[in-house]
Design an enzyme around this catalytic site. Structure first.
Site, PDB file in Angstrom:
ATOM      1  N   ASP A  82       0.857  -1.189   0.000  1.00 23.48           N
ATOM      2  CA  ASP A  82       0.000   0.000   0.000  1.00 23.48           C
ATOM      3  C   ASP A  82       0.898   1.247   0.000  1.00 23.48           C
ATOM      4  OD1 ASP A  82      -2.381   1.468   0.254  1.00 23.48           O
ATOM      5  OD2 ASP A  82      -2.307   1.429   2.451  1.00 23.48           O
ATOM      6  N   HIS A 179      -7.355  10.024   4.723  1.00 20.88           N
ATOM      7  CA  HIS A 179      -6.870   8.975   5.623  1.00 20.88           C
ATOM      8  C   HIS A 179      -7.064   9.431   7.064  1.00 20.88           C
ATOM      9  CE1 HIS A 179      -4.455   8.156   1.900  1.00 20.88           C
ATOM     10  NE2 HIS A 179      -4.852   6.935   2.180  1.00 20.88           N
ATOM     11  N   GLY A 180      -7.253   8.478   7.953  1.00 19.59           N
ATOM     12  CA  GLY A 180      -7.427   8.815   9.371  1.00 19.59           C
ATOM     13  C   GLY A 180      -8.898   9.041   9.688  1.00 19.59           C
ATOM     14  N   HIS A 207      -9.548   5.095  -1.144  1.00 26.09           N
ATOM     15  CA  HIS A 207      -8.694   5.153   0.047  1.00 26.09           C
ATOM     16  C   HIS A 207      -9.427   5.928   1.140  1.00 26.09           C
ATOM     17  CE1 HIS A 207      -4.530   3.858  -1.271  1.00 26.09           C
ATOM     18  NE2 HIS A 207      -5.278   3.653  -2.341  1.00 26.09           N
ATOM     19  N   ALA A 209     -11.226   4.876   3.945  1.00 23.91           N
ATOM     20  CA  ALA A 209     -12.618   4.481   4.227  1.00 23.91           C
ATOM     21  C   ALA A 209     -12.956   4.451   5.715  1.00 23.91           C
ATOM     22  CB  ALA A 209     -12.923   3.133   3.590  1.00 23.91           C
ATOM     23  N   SER A 210     -11.954   4.496   6.596  1.00 22.94           N
ATOM     24  CA  SER A 210     -12.270   4.500   8.034  1.00 22.94           C
ATOM     25  C   SER A 210     -13.117   5.711   8.368  1.00 22.94           C
ATOM     26  CB  SER A 210     -10.987   4.560   8.878  1.00 22.94           C
ATOM     27  OG  SER A 210     -10.314   3.338   8.816  1.00 22.94           O
ATOM     28  N   ASN A 229     -10.205   0.615   0.919  1.00 21.51           N
ATOM     29  CA  ASN A 229      -9.105   0.498   1.890  1.00 21.51           C
ATOM     30  C   ASN A 229      -9.500   0.931   3.299  1.00 21.51           C
ATOM     31  OD1 ASN A 229      -7.545  -0.071  -0.352  1.00 21.51           O
ATOM     32  ND2 ASN A 229      -6.053   1.553  -0.001  1.00 21.51           N
ATOM     33  N   ALA A 231      -7.795   1.181   7.194  1.00 23.10           N
ATOM     34  CA  ALA A 231      -6.588   1.036   8.017  1.00 23.10           C
ATOM     35  C   ALA A 231      -6.840   1.500   9.450  1.00 23.10           C
ATOM     36  CB  ALA A 231      -5.431   1.822   7.407  1.00 23.10           C
ATOM     37  N   THR A 232      -7.155   2.790   9.618  1.00 22.04           N
ATOM     38  CA  THR A 232      -7.242   3.374  10.966  1.00 22.04           C
ATOM     39  C   THR A 232      -8.200   2.608  11.883  1.00 22.04           C
ATOM     40  OG1 THR A 232      -6.769   5.515   9.980  1.00 22.04           O
ATOM     41  CG2 THR A 232      -7.674   5.542  12.206  1.00 22.04           C
TER      42      THR A 232
HETATM   43  P1  13P Z   1      -7.997   4.891   6.591  1.00 19.19           P
HETATM   44  O1  13P Z   1      -6.871   4.867   7.563  1.00 19.19           O
HETATM   45  O2  13P Z   1      -8.736   6.174   6.596  1.00 19.19           O
HETATM   46  O3  13P Z   1      -8.884   3.708   6.749  1.00 19.19           O
HETATM   47  O4  13P Z   1      -7.349   4.785   5.135  1.00 19.19           O
HETATM   48  C1  13P Z   1      -6.845   3.575   4.703  1.00 19.19           C
HETATM   49  C2  13P Z   1      -6.143   3.682   3.419  1.00 19.19           C
HETATM   50  O5  13P Z   1      -6.605   4.322   2.497  1.00 19.19           O
HETATM   51  C3  13P Z   1      -4.898   2.932   3.280  1.00 19.19           C
HETATM   52  O6  13P Z   1      -4.287   3.160   2.055  1.00 19.19           O
END
Ligand code: 13P
Length: 284
Positions: A82, A179-180, A207, A209-210, A229, A231-232
């Site tokens: 990523d 992101h975040g 990207h 999506a959190s 995606n 992550a957070t």
């Molecule tokens: P988030 O941390 O907002 O979920 O973003 C994830 C992301 O896009 C990773 O590439």
């Protein structure tokens, strides 16, 4: 089964108008949680690591972890780099055995982004490893780095030219996500997304999506998003699980005890998002 690439699962998603969830993992427990969720829902799944994660434990260790867990599973599993930050890291991931590579030249000028992405596509092609690139800037804090000067939305005409000139297999678009964690209600430019989807014939990636409402994610999928995606929120889920155990029993010294709690929380979150993305039940 052995690791697969993103080619088939993203083309199936595009044809079937759903998205495959892509989940950032940072340790063995998160790998187990994501793959267990995929198994329980019979969903194809993408596990991904950012450059800072790779720095933490090494490409080879994540590969060994994910590959072994994938071989025990019956669903298709991809290991994706990523936000590959430069050509060198992209090539290291390719040689290590990652089965999908993102090169993120979105911080470069348009022509430089084209050149960098094209070089990575050319290098990955003989191994049949698909490449994701990014055009426009997704806002927020990306992989521990502050996005800085905000975001610039993807231009549909530029996207068309970018895909033609680079030959990338999927494209991350900037349509208002960050992101975040979001401070207010995020407003996505869904009309722009539809225009991009009409302009290019490859899977599009969302990207950041959190924190996005599930309904918003579903609307983006209807308009051409094939990979989403997260992550957070996985970090939050894992940490909450661990903290709960340690708060209740501060004397706990067995990492398996709080690790299992982290696994349960991450697994529950991932299953919810697989249902949102519509990929549950889509493993062949
Ligand atoms: P988030 O941390 O907002 O979920 O973003 C994830 C992301 O896009 C990773 O590439």
């Amino acid at each position: 089964m052995p690791l697969v690439t993103t080619s088939q699962i993203l083309s199936d998603a595009r044809n079937g108008r759903y998205a495959v969830g892509a989940f950032n993992v940072e340790n063995m427990e998160m790998v187990l949680a994501v793959i267990q969720a995929a198994e329980e829902l019979n969903a194809p799944v993408i596990l991904q690591t950012t450059p800072s994660t790779v720095k933490y434990a090494g490409l080879d260790l994540y590969l060994a972890n994910v590959k072994t867990a994938a071989e025990r599973a019956k669903v298709p599993v991809v290991l994706h780099l990523d936000h590959g930050s430069d050509f060198r890291l992209a090539m290291q991931a390719l040689r290590t055995g990652y089965t999908s590579i993102m090169i993120d030249g979105s911080h470069e000028a348009f022509e430089e982004n084209i050149e960098l992405s094209r070089r990575v596509v050319e290098a990955c092609m003989p191994s049949d490893i698909p490449v994701e690139a990014e055009l426009g800037k997704v806002g927020g804090k990306e992989d521990d780095l502050d996005g800085g000067e905000g975001s610039a939305y993807t231009d549909p005409e530029e996207a068309k030219m970018f895909v033609e000139k680079t030959g990338v297999n999927s494209l991350a678009v900037a349509i208002g996500t960050a992101h975040g964690i979001y401070k207010g209600e995020p407003k996505l430019d869904l009309e722009r997304l539809s225009e991009i989807a009409r302009a290019v014939a490859i899977p599009l990636v969302l990207h950041g999506a959190s924190g996005l409402p599930d309904e918003t994610v579903k609307m983006a999928i209807e308009r051409g998003i094939c990979k989403v995606n997260y992550a957070t929120e996985l970090r939050i889920a894992y940490s909450e699980g661990v903290k709960e155990v340690l708060k209740e029993n501060p004397e706990t010294i067995d990492p398996k005890k709080y690790g299992s709690a982290g696994i349960s929380k991450v697994k529950r979150f991932v299953k919810e998002k697989m249902i949102t993305c519509g990929c549950a039940g889509k493993a062949p």
